[in-house]
Design a protein around this motif. Structure first.
Motif, PDB file in Angstrom:
ATOM      1  N   PRO A   1       0.835  -1.211   0.000  1.00 20.11           N
ATOM      2  CA  PRO A   1       0.000   0.000   0.000  1.00 20.11           C
ATOM      3  C   PRO A   1       0.869   1.261   0.000  1.00 20.11           C
ATOM      4  CG  PRO A   1      -0.755  -1.568   1.660  1.00 20.11           C
ATOM      5  CD  PRO A   1       0.560  -2.077   1.173  1.00 20.11           C
ATOM      6  N   THR A   2       0.443   2.276  -0.735  1.00 20.87           N
ATOM      7  CA  THR A   2       1.180   3.532  -0.820  1.00 20.87           C
ATOM      8  C   THR A   2       0.899   4.390   0.407  1.00 20.87           C
ATOM      9  OG1 THR A   2       1.109   3.488  -3.230  1.00 20.87           O
ATOM     10  CG2 THR A   2       1.562   5.607  -2.189  1.00 20.87           C
ATOM     11  N   ARG A   3       1.941   4.984   0.949  1.00 20.51           N
ATOM     12  CA  ARG A   3       1.815   5.899   2.084  1.00 20.51           C
ATOM     13  C   ARG A   3       2.542   7.209   1.746  1.00 20.51           C
ATOM     14  NH1 ARG A   3      -1.582   2.674   3.208  1.00 20.51           N
ATOM     15  NH2 ARG A   3      -1.567   1.183   4.951  1.00 20.51           N
ATOM     16  N   ALA A   4       1.969   8.330   2.192  1.00 24.02           N
ATOM     17  CA  ALA A   4       2.581   9.644   1.989  1.00 24.02           C
ATOM     18  C   ALA A   4       2.834  10.294   3.346  1.00 24.02           C
ATOM     19  CB  ALA A   4       1.689  10.533   1.132  1.00 24.02           C
ATOM     20  N   TRP A   5       4.007  10.919   3.490  1.00 20.98           N
ATOM     21  CA  TRP A   5       4.413  11.538   4.747  1.00 20.98           C
ATOM     22  C   TRP A   5       4.935  12.953   4.499  1.00 20.98           C
ATOM     23  CZ3 TRP A   5       4.548   8.085   9.102  1.00 20.98           C
ATOM     24  CH2 TRP A   5       4.462   6.720   8.790  1.00 20.98           C
ATOM     25  N   ALA A   6       4.749  13.840   5.467  1.00 19.95           N
ATOM     26  CA  ALA A   6       5.487  15.097   5.511  1.00 19.95           C
ATOM     27  C   ALA A   6       6.822  14.818   6.192  1.00 19.95           C
ATOM     28  CB  ALA A   6       4.706  16.154   6.289  1.00 19.95           C
ATOM     29  N   ALA A   7       7.904  15.349   5.640  1.00 16.17           N
ATOM     30  CA  ALA A   7       9.248  15.017   6.109  1.00 16.17           C
ATOM     31  C   ALA A   7       9.995  16.270   6.565  1.00 16.17           C
ATOM     32  CB  ALA A   7      10.036  14.328   4.998  1.00 16.17           C
ATOM     33  N   PHE A   8      10.814  16.110   7.597  1.00 10.88           N
ATOM     34  CA  PHE A   8      11.668  17.196   8.076  1.00 10.88           C
ATOM     35  C   PHE A   8      12.832  16.583   8.846  1.00 10.88           C
ATOM     36  CE2 PHE A   8       8.369  16.232  11.128  1.00 10.88           C
ATOM     37  CZ  PHE A   8       9.045  16.135  12.330  1.00 10.88           C
TER      38      PHE A   8
ATOM     39  N   MET B   1      15.813  12.055  10.196  1.00 12.01           N
ATOM     40  CA  MET B   1      14.589  12.562   9.592  1.00 12.01           C
ATOM     41  C   MET B   1      13.376  12.153  10.416  1.00 12.01           C
ATOM     42  SD  MET B   1      15.610  14.191   6.894  1.00 12.01           S
ATOM     43  CE  MET B   1      13.993  14.470   6.150  1.00 12.01           C
ATOM     44  N   GLY B   2      12.401  13.055  10.503  1.00 10.73           N
ATOM     45  CA  GLY B   2      11.128  12.774  11.135  1.00 10.73           C
ATOM     46  C   GLY B   2      10.010  12.852  10.100  1.00 10.73           C
ATOM     47  N   TYR B   3       8.963  12.045  10.288  1.00 10.50           N
ATOM     48  CA  TYR B   3       7.865  11.975   9.317  1.00 10.50           C
ATOM     49  C   TYR B   3       6.527  12.003  10.046  1.00 10.50           C
ATOM     50  CZ  TYR B   3      11.737  10.173   6.497  1.00 10.50           C
ATOM     51  OH  TYR B   3      12.949  10.004   5.877  1.00 10.50           O
ATOM     52  N   VAL B   4       5.561  12.662   9.434  1.00 12.15           N
ATOM     53  CA  VAL B   4       4.205  12.721   9.975  1.00 12.15           C
ATOM     54  C   VAL B   4       3.230  12.415   8.849  1.00 12.15           C
ATOM     55  CG1 VAL B   4       2.459  14.160  11.073  1.00 12.15           C
ATOM     56  CG2 VAL B   4       4.860  14.446  11.690  1.00 12.15           C
ATOM     57  N   GLY B   5       2.259  11.549   9.113  1.00 17.30           N
ATOM     58  CA  GLY B   5       1.266  11.201   8.106  1.00 17.30           C
ATOM     59  C   GLY B   5       1.170   9.703   7.956  1.00 17.30           C
ATOM     60  N   GLY B   6       1.484   9.198   6.742  1.00 16.71           N
ATOM     61  CA  GLY B   6       1.462   7.763   6.523  1.00 16.71           C
ATOM     62  C   GLY B   6       0.086   7.183   6.844  1.00 16.71           C
ATOM     63  N   ASN B   7       0.039   6.301   7.836  1.00 23.10           N
ATOM     64  CA  ASN B   7      -1.232   5.699   8.267  1.00 23.10           C
ATOM     65  C   ASN B   7      -1.838   6.459   9.443  1.00 23.10           C
ATOM     66  OD1 ASN B   7       0.753   4.966  10.071  1.00 23.10           O
ATOM     67  ND2 ASN B   7      -0.194   2.997  10.560  1.00 23.10           N
ATOM     68  N   GLY B   8      -1.446   7.711   9.605  1.00 24.84           N
ATOM     69  CA  GLY B   8      -1.971   8.531  10.679  1.00 24.84           C
ATOM     70  C   GLY B   8      -1.052   8.647  11.864  1.00 24.84           C
ATOM     71  N   GLY B   9       0.156   8.136  11.760  1.00 31.16           N
ATOM     72  CA  GLY B   9       1.112   8.198  12.858  1.00 31.16           C
ATOM     73  C   GLY B   9       2.322   9.046  12.509  1.00 31.16           C
ATOM     74  N   ALA B  10       3.414   8.787  13.194  1.00 29.75           N
ATOM     75  CA  ALA B  10       4.676   9.480  12.965  1.00 29.75           C
ATOM     76  C   ALA B  10       5.787   8.441  12.897  1.00 29.75           C
ATOM     77  CB  ALA B  10       4.947  10.493  14.076  1.00 29.75           C
ATOM     78  N   ALA B  11       6.899   8.833  12.305  1.00 31.95           N
ATOM     79  CA  ALA B  11       8.019   7.911  12.138  1.00 31.95           C
ATOM     80  C   ALA B  11       9.323   8.687  12.186  1.00 31.95           C
ATOM     81  CB  ALA B  11       7.904   7.147  10.825  1.00 31.95           C
TER      82      ALA B  11
ATOM     83  N   THR C   1       5.300   5.233  15.410  1.00 41.81           N
ATOM     84  CA  THR C   1       4.411   5.355  16.559  1.00 41.81           C
ATOM     85  C   THR C   1       3.176   4.476  16.428  1.00 41.81           C
ATOM     86  OG1 THR C   1       3.230   7.224  15.560  1.00 41.81           O
ATOM     87  CG2 THR C   1       5.144   7.736  16.964  1.00 41.81           C
ATOM     88  N   ARG C   2       2.890   3.995  15.209  1.00 40.05           N
ATOM     89  CA  ARG C   2       1.687   3.195  14.974  1.00 40.05           C
ATOM     90  C   ARG C   2       2.025   2.039  14.040  1.00 40.05           C
ATOM     91  NH1 ARG C   2      -3.818   6.142  13.253  1.00 40.05           N
ATOM     92  NH2 ARG C   2      -3.475   6.945  15.375  1.00 40.05           N
ATOM     93  N   ALA C   3       1.485   0.868  14.346  1.00 32.78           N
ATOM     94  CA  ALA C   3       1.727  -0.305  13.515  1.00 32.78           C
ATOM     95  C   ALA C   3       0.986  -0.195  12.186  1.00 32.78           C
ATOM     96  CB  ALA C   3       1.297  -1.574  14.254  1.00 32.78           C
ATOM     97  N   ASP C   4       1.598  -0.757  11.146  1.00 29.62           N
ATOM     98  CA  ASP C   4       0.990  -0.817   9.815  1.00 29.62           C
ATOM     99  C   ASP C   4       1.286  -2.210   9.253  1.00 29.62           C
ATOM    100  OD1 ASP C   4      -0.100  -0.380   7.356  1.00 29.62           O
ATOM    101  OD2 ASP C   4       1.130   1.368   6.855  1.00 29.62           O
ATOM    102  N   PRO C   5       0.520  -3.232   9.679  1.00 25.77           N
ATOM    103  CA  PRO C   5       0.828  -4.615   9.291  1.00 25.77           C
ATOM    104  C   PRO C   5       0.864  -4.842   7.786  1.00 25.77           C
ATOM    105  CG  PRO C   5      -0.754  -4.571  11.085  1.00 25.77           C
ATOM    106  CD  PRO C   5      -0.609  -3.157  10.608  1.00 25.77           C
ATOM    107  N   SER C   6       0.079  -4.089   7.021  1.00 27.42           N
ATOM    108  CA  SER C   6       0.065  -4.287   5.571  1.00 27.42           C
ATOM    109  C   SER C   6       1.392  -3.923   4.926  1.00 27.42           C
ATOM    110  CB  SER C   6      -1.059  -3.462   4.942  1.00 27.42           C
ATOM    111  OG  SER C   6      -0.863  -2.077   5.173  1.00 27.42           O
ATOM    112  N   ARG C   7       2.213  -3.124   5.629  1.00 27.55           N
ATOM    113  CA  ARG C   7       3.545  -2.799   5.141  1.00 27.55           C
ATOM    114  C   ARG C   7       4.635  -3.458   5.992  1.00 27.55           C
ATOM    115  NH1 ARG C   7       4.402   0.454   1.192  1.00 27.55           N
ATOM    116  NH2 ARG C   7       6.553   0.682   1.892  1.00 27.55           N
ATOM    117  N   GLY C   8       4.257  -4.333   6.890  1.00 29.87           N
ATOM    118  CA  GLY C   8       5.240  -5.022   7.717  1.00 29.87           C
ATOM    119  C   GLY C   8       5.899  -4.137   8.754  1.00 29.87           C
ATOM    120  N   VAL C   9       5.215  -3.072   9.160  1.00 28.88           N
ATOM    121  CA  VAL C   9       5.770  -2.088  10.089  1.00 28.88           C
ATOM    122  C   VAL C   9       5.095  -2.224  11.446  1.00 28.88           C
ATOM    123  CG1 VAL C   9       5.874   0.379  10.613  1.00 28.88           C
ATOM    124  CG2 VAL C   9       6.457  -0.435   8.321  1.00 28.88           C
TER     125      VAL C   9
END
Length: 256
Positions: free
Chosen positions: A129-136, A151-161, A188-196
């Motif tokens: 599945p495609t995920r989009a994040w804001a990066a900084f 790098m920090g990321y916000v978005g994706g499946n509604g969490g942060a990375a 910060t949040r699991a995303d099993p469809s991406r193995g995260v």
């Protein structure tokens, strides 16, 4: 005579002051229009040119008795010493399927001699599945020329990375170079469809020995270790991969 002497001294003082030139390092200059210079040369605008640079740090096949993967990790930037547009891409292809596809488009601004502040977007684009994040984040050279990116990321499946990556070059000879590197990913949040999984989710590390007979195209051999961590280890798609985490690799490092 006294008046003439004072006038001559004043003229010499003014001339001496007029010849004083402040020399800046490119990223330390107060602004982009500040002059820079080199010893024995007149001041020039050395840091205002634009350049295009690209590098693949990893173009490699990873082998184990159970599985074979192809891995790439590269980046390209265009701009000046102060402002650049960065494009980064990494991913793995195995059995006709692309995994771990992370692609960043970033604006980078120099905040010191060795450090850049970066911001933009990241796309997780592969067979999943495609995920989009804001990066900084920041990228640059730490103490002793250690290359670091955080790098920090916000978005994706509604969490942060967050992703932290470090690399260092040990010059065994002028052309034989040993390069350890490590990349850590946390969510910060699991995303099993991406193995995260939530928390520290993945480590990708390696030790590469390259020979730069041609500086722009250097072959290397490596030992790599890539595995899911924590919660992500228990996802079905990751269980088999965890058993083949340690691999030998052969590849090329190329830049332009």
């Amino acid at each position: 005579m006294l008046a003439l002497g004072l006038l001559g001294a004043f003229t010499l003082t003014q001339t001496a002051h007029a010849q004083i030139i402040t020399v800046h390092q490119a990223a330390d200059a107060p602004n982009a229009s500040s002059p820079t210079s080199m010893p024995g040369m007149s001041p020039v605008m050395m840091d205002q040119s634009t350049w295009l640079h690209g590098i693949f740090n990893q173009l490699e096949g990873r082998y184990s008795p159970q599985a074979t993967d192809f891995r790439w990790d590269g980046e390209m930037w265009f701009g000046s010493d102060y402002d650049r547009l960065w494009i980064r891409s990494e991913g793995t292809v195995a059995n006709g399927r692309m995994d771990d596809g992370q692609h960043d488009i970033l604006y980078s601004h120099a905040i010191s001699t060795y450090w850049n502040l970066q911001g933009g977007t990241r796309l997780d684009l592969d067979s999943g599945p495609t995920r989009a994040w804001a990066a900084f984040g920041v990228q640059g050279l730490a103490l002793y020329q250690f290359e670091l990116s955080a790098m920090g990321y916000v978005g994706g499946n509604g969490g942060a990375a967050t992703r932290i990556e470090g690399t260092y070059d040990f010059l065994l000879t002028n052309r034989l170079i040993l390069q350890p590197n490590v990349e850590l990913n946390a969510y910060t949040r699991a995303d099993p469809s991406r193995g995260v999984g939530s928390g520290l989710s993945e480590i990708d590390t390696g030790l590469r020995l390259r020979y730069e007979h041609w500086r722009k195209l250097a072959p290397y051999v490596a030992v790599t270790y890539n595995t899911a961590l924590g919660q992500a280890r228990h996802f079905p798609d990751n269980r088999e991969a965890n058993r083949t985490a340690l691999r030998f690799a052969f590849g090329l490092r190329s830049w332009f």
